[in-house]
Scaffold this motif. Structure first.
Motif, PDB file in Angstrom:
ATOM      1  N   ARG A   1      -0.852  -3.024 -11.530  1.00 59.77           N
ATOM      2  CA  ARG A   1       0.230  -3.093 -11.484  1.00 59.77           C
ATOM      3  C   ARG A   1       0.453  -4.431  -9.551  1.00 59.77           C
ATOM      4  NH1 ARG A   1       4.398   1.618  -9.548  1.00 59.77           N
ATOM      5  NH2 ARG A   1       5.776   0.634 -10.217  1.00 59.77           N
ATOM      6  N   LEU A   2      -0.387  -4.371  -9.446  1.00 55.02           N
ATOM      7  CA  LEU A   2      -0.863  -5.218  -7.985  1.00 55.02           C
ATOM      8  C   LEU A   2      -0.805  -6.242  -8.438  1.00 55.02           C
ATOM      9  CD1 LEU A   2      -1.315  -4.138  -5.026  1.00 55.02           C
ATOM     10  CD2 LEU A   2      -3.531  -4.666  -5.239  1.00 55.02           C
ATOM     11  N   GLN A   3      -1.856  -6.700  -9.224  1.00 49.85           N
ATOM     12  CA  GLN A   3      -2.473  -8.300  -9.881  1.00 49.85           C
ATOM     13  C   GLN A   3      -1.308  -8.819  -9.968  1.00 49.85           C
ATOM     14  OE1 GLN A   3      -5.781  -9.330 -11.384  1.00 49.85           O
ATOM     15  NE2 GLN A   3      -6.974  -7.890  -9.999  1.00 49.85           N
TER      16      GLN A   3
ATOM     17  N   VAL B   1       6.698  -3.532  -6.750  1.00 53.13           N
ATOM     18  CA  VAL B   1       7.224  -1.967  -6.974  1.00 53.13           C
ATOM     19  C   VAL B   1       7.782  -2.948  -8.415  1.00 53.13           C
ATOM     20  CG1 VAL B   1       7.856  -0.096  -6.269  1.00 53.13           C
ATOM     21  CG2 VAL B   1       7.006  -1.730  -4.455  1.00 53.13           C
ATOM     22  N   ALA B   2       8.433  -3.063  -8.957  1.00 52.51           N
ATOM     23  CA  ALA B   2       9.736  -2.072  -9.655  1.00 52.51           C
ATOM     24  C   ALA B   2       7.972  -3.643 -11.265  1.00 52.51           C
ATOM     25  CB  ALA B   2      10.460  -3.907  -9.482  1.00 52.51           C
ATOM     26  N   TRP B   3       7.787  -4.424 -10.697  1.00 50.27           N
ATOM     27  CA  TRP B   3       7.281  -4.569 -11.867  1.00 50.27           C
ATOM     28  C   TRP B   3       6.196  -3.074 -12.885  1.00 50.27           C
ATOM     29  CZ3 TRP B   3       2.121  -3.711 -14.058  1.00 50.27           C
ATOM     30  CH2 TRP B   3       1.773  -4.830 -15.823  1.00 50.27           C
ATOM     31  N   GLN B   4       6.111  -3.404 -14.199  1.00 49.04           N
ATOM     32  CA  GLN B   4       5.996  -2.747 -15.240  1.00 49.04           C
ATOM     33  C   GLN B   4       5.391  -3.485 -16.341  1.00 49.04           C
ATOM     34  OE1 GLN B   4       6.656   1.141 -15.466  1.00 49.04           O
ATOM     35  NE2 GLN B   4       7.330   0.421 -13.177  1.00 49.04           N
ATOM     36  N   PRO B   5       4.307  -2.985 -16.812  1.00 53.79           N
ATOM     37  CA  PRO B   5       3.574  -3.757 -18.184  1.00 53.79           C
ATOM     38  C   PRO B   5       4.404  -3.533 -19.823  1.00 53.79           C
ATOM     39  CG  PRO B   5       2.184  -1.134 -17.462  1.00 53.79           C
ATOM     40  CD  PRO B   5       3.642  -1.367 -16.751  1.00 53.79           C
ATOM     41  N   ALA B   6       4.268  -4.202 -20.174  1.00 51.12           N
ATOM     42  CA  ALA B   6       4.694  -4.295 -21.669  1.00 51.12           C
ATOM     43  C   ALA B   6       4.794  -3.211 -22.366  1.00 51.12           C
ATOM     44  CB  ALA B   6       4.715  -5.687 -22.083  1.00 51.12           C
ATOM     45  N   ARG B   7       5.713  -2.878 -22.691  1.00 52.14           N
ATOM     46  CA  ARG B   7       5.274  -1.370 -23.671  1.00 52.14           C
ATOM     47  C   ARG B   7       4.794  -1.927 -25.131  1.00 52.14           C
ATOM     48  NH1 ARG B   7       7.802   2.996 -22.073  1.00 52.14           N
ATOM     49  NH2 ARG B   7       9.582   3.224 -21.459  1.00 52.14           N
ATOM     50  N   ARG B   8       3.422  -1.690 -24.962  1.00 54.88           N
ATOM     51  CA  ARG B   8       2.911  -1.522 -27.038  1.00 54.88           C
ATOM     52  C   ARG B   8       4.086  -1.579 -28.111  1.00 54.88           C
ATOM     53  NH1 ARG B   8      -2.530   1.331 -27.196  1.00 54.88           N
ATOM     54  NH2 ARG B   8      -3.661   0.633 -24.943  1.00 54.88           N
ATOM     55  N   ARG B   9       3.768  -2.174 -29.171  1.00 58.35           N
ATOM     56  CA  ARG B   9       4.676  -2.678 -30.062  1.00 58.35           C
ATOM     57  C   ARG B   9       4.155  -1.470 -31.407  1.00 58.35           C
ATOM     58  NH1 ARG B   9       5.186  -8.518 -31.699  1.00 58.35           N
ATOM     59  NH2 ARG B   9       6.528  -9.402 -29.283  1.00 58.35           N
ATOM     60  N   ARG B  10       4.761  -0.401 -32.040  1.00 58.25           N
ATOM     61  CA  ARG B  10       4.305   0.351 -32.813  1.00 58.25           C
ATOM     62  C   ARG B  10       3.760  -0.563 -34.189  1.00 58.25           C
ATOM     63  NH1 ARG B  10       5.133   5.744 -31.929  1.00 58.25           N
ATOM     64  NH2 ARG B  10       5.029   6.365 -29.233  1.00 58.25           N
TER      65      ARG B  10
ATOM     66  N   ARG C   1       0.715  -1.091  -0.098  1.00 58.19           N
ATOM     67  CA  ARG C   1      -0.308   0.192   0.648  1.00 58.19           C
ATOM     68  C   ARG C   1       0.691   0.448   0.049  1.00 58.19           C
ATOM     69  NH1 ARG C   1      -3.722   2.092   4.876  1.00 58.19           N
ATOM     70  NH2 ARG C   1      -4.683   4.412   3.507  1.00 58.19           N
ATOM     71  N   PHE C   2       1.561   1.239   0.929  1.00 56.77           N
ATOM     72  CA  PHE C   2       2.622   2.397   1.062  1.00 56.77           C
ATOM     73  C   PHE C   2       3.518   3.068  -0.424  1.00 56.77           C
ATOM     74  CE2 PHE C   2       6.699   4.733   2.321  1.00 56.77           C
ATOM     75  CZ  PHE C   2       5.705   6.066   2.516  1.00 56.77           C
ATOM     76  N   ALA C   3       3.827   1.586  -0.848  1.00 58.15           N
ATOM     77  CA  ALA C   3       5.068   1.536  -1.881  1.00 58.15           C
ATOM     78  C   ALA C   3       4.157   2.059  -3.221  1.00 58.15           C
ATOM     79  CB  ALA C   3       6.389   0.945  -2.149  1.00 58.15           C
ATOM     80  N   LEU C   4       3.286   1.998  -3.452  1.00 58.34           N
ATOM     81  CA  LEU C   4       2.348   2.173  -4.343  1.00 58.34           C
ATOM     82  C   LEU C   4       1.326   3.393  -4.272  1.00 58.34           C
ATOM     83  CD1 LEU C   4       1.324  -1.916  -5.959  1.00 58.34           C
ATOM     84  CD2 LEU C   4       3.385   0.233  -6.199  1.00 58.34           C
ATOM     85  N   ARG C   5       0.930   3.435  -3.413  1.00 56.12           N
ATOM     86  CA  ARG C   5       0.868   4.685  -2.924  1.00 56.12           C
ATOM     87  C   ARG C   5      -0.796   4.335  -3.408  1.00 56.12           C
ATOM     88  NH1 ARG C   5       4.592   7.845  -6.019  1.00 56.12           N
ATOM     89  NH2 ARG C   5       6.398   8.467  -4.645  1.00 56.12           N
ATOM     90  N   LEU C   6      -1.573   3.130  -2.428  1.00 58.47           N
ATOM     91  CA  LEU C   6      -2.768   2.566  -3.032  1.00 58.47           C
ATOM     92  C   LEU C   6      -4.069   3.709  -1.733  1.00 58.47           C
ATOM     93  CD1 LEU C   6      -2.172  -0.985  -3.261  1.00 58.47           C
ATOM     94  CD2 LEU C   6      -2.348   0.450  -4.715  1.00 58.47           C
TER      95      LEU C   6
ATOM     96  N   PRO D   1     -12.060   1.698  -3.491  1.00 53.04           N
ATOM     97  CA  PRO D   1     -11.592   1.808  -4.848  1.00 53.04           C
ATOM     98  C   PRO D   1     -10.097   2.265  -5.445  1.00 53.04           C
ATOM     99  CG  PRO D   1     -13.420   3.491  -5.170  1.00 53.04           C
ATOM    100  CD  PRO D   1     -13.293   3.100  -4.305  1.00 53.04           C
ATOM    101  N   LEU D   2      -9.530   0.690  -6.376  1.00 51.43           N
ATOM    102  CA  LEU D   2      -8.285   1.449  -6.828  1.00 51.43           C
ATOM    103  C   LEU D   2      -8.486   1.673  -8.625  1.00 51.43           C
ATOM    104  CD1 LEU D   2      -6.242  -1.812  -6.182  1.00 51.43           C
ATOM    105  CD2 LEU D   2      -6.432  -0.088  -5.040  1.00 51.43           C
ATOM    106  N   MET D   3      -7.337   2.091  -8.938  1.00 49.90           N
ATOM    107  CA  MET D   3      -7.294   2.691 -10.384  1.00 49.90           C
ATOM    108  C   MET D   3      -7.294   1.799 -11.576  1.00 49.90           C
ATOM    109  SD  MET D   3      -5.955   6.574 -10.987  1.00 49.90           S
ATOM    110  CE  MET D   3      -4.462   6.386  -9.870  1.00 49.90           C
ATOM    111  N   HIS D   4      -7.340   1.371 -13.062  1.00 50.87           N
ATOM    112  CA  HIS D   4      -7.488   0.350 -13.355  1.00 50.87           C
ATOM    113  C   HIS D   4      -5.825  -0.194 -13.506  1.00 50.87           C
ATOM    114  CE1 HIS D   4      -6.934  -2.559 -16.224  1.00 50.87           C
ATOM    115  NE2 HIS D   4      -6.352  -2.176 -17.515  1.00 50.87           N
ATOM    116  N   MET D   5      -5.106   1.013 -13.610  1.00 47.12           N
ATOM    117  CA  MET D   5      -2.975   0.269 -13.856  1.00 47.12           C
ATOM    118  C   MET D   5      -2.920   0.173 -12.468  1.00 47.12           C
ATOM    119  SD  MET D   5      -1.244   0.429 -15.384  1.00 47.12           S
ATOM    120  CE  MET D   5       0.452   0.326 -15.966  1.00 47.12           C
ATOM    121  N   GLN D   6      -3.875   0.717 -11.110  1.00 47.10           N
ATOM    122  CA  GLN D   6      -3.036  -0.113 -10.016  1.00 47.10           C
ATOM    123  C   GLN D   6      -3.755  -1.042  -9.421  1.00 47.10           C
ATOM    124  OE1 GLN D   6      -5.403   3.020  -7.284  1.00 47.10           O
ATOM    125  NE2 GLN D   6      -3.128   4.010  -6.897  1.00 47.10           N
ATOM    126  N   ALA D   7      -4.412  -1.628  -9.390  1.00 46.11           N
ATOM    127  CA  ALA D   7      -5.070  -3.061  -9.677  1.00 46.11           C
ATOM    128  C   ALA D   7      -4.514  -3.364 -11.104  1.00 46.11           C
ATOM    129  CB  ALA D   7      -6.264  -2.828 -10.581  1.00 46.11           C
TER     130      ALA D   7
END
Length: 141
Positions: A85-87, A132-141, A66-71, A77-83
């Motif tokens: 990232r958490l999952q 916390v280090a998890w990042q979504p995959a970059r979209r391909r152009r 919660r603290f690390a992700l500022r949840l 309710p969580l914003m979509h990106m927060q949820a």
């Protein structure tokens, strides 16, 4: 995949706890049952006990990160990106700790319980930084 959900499948009591991660293809679950409602894809859990275990893990992930992700506080309710990232981040961190080849939610939760006796006893000091280090995959152009 069926086009019509069985009676009662869309009730919150049966929804897959990690649906965002499974639908994002960040994880899989042998117990997830896919159903289409209109153009929307929903996931239901095939086991009430497994769903309760996943809900426990999700609550612990929220509490410990919660603290690390500022949840927001639990129950808010969580914003979509927060949820997402958490999952996704939480399951990815758990997969790394278990050294699991694939991210099958039910299997990982079961292995984590067997390894520590309780999900509360997981090495949260190792899991939270990975989450916390998890990042979504970059979209391909």
């Amino acid at each position: 995949m069926s086009s019509a959900p069985p009676a009662g499948c869309c009730e919150a009591a049966h929804d897959c706890v990690f649906a965002k991660a499974v639908l994002a293809r960040s994880a899989a679950c042998e117990l997830a049952r896919r159903h289409l409602v209109g153009e929307r894809e929903l996931l239901a859990c095939g086991s009430p006990i497994a769903r309760m275990n996943c809900a426990t893990l999700a609550a612990l992930l929220h509490e410990r990160a919660r603290f690390a992700l500022r949840l927001p506080a639990p129950g808010r309710p969580l914003m979509h990106m927060q949820a997402l990232r958490l999952q996704c981040g939480g399951l990815d961190a758990l997969r790394g700790w278990l050294r699991a080849g694939e991210a099958d939610v039910h299997l990982m939760v079961r292995q984590a319980q067997q390894a520590r006796g309780s999900l509360a006893e997981l090495p949260w000091d190792q899991l939270v930084p990975s989450l916390v280090a998890w990042q979504p995959a970059r979209r391909r152009r």
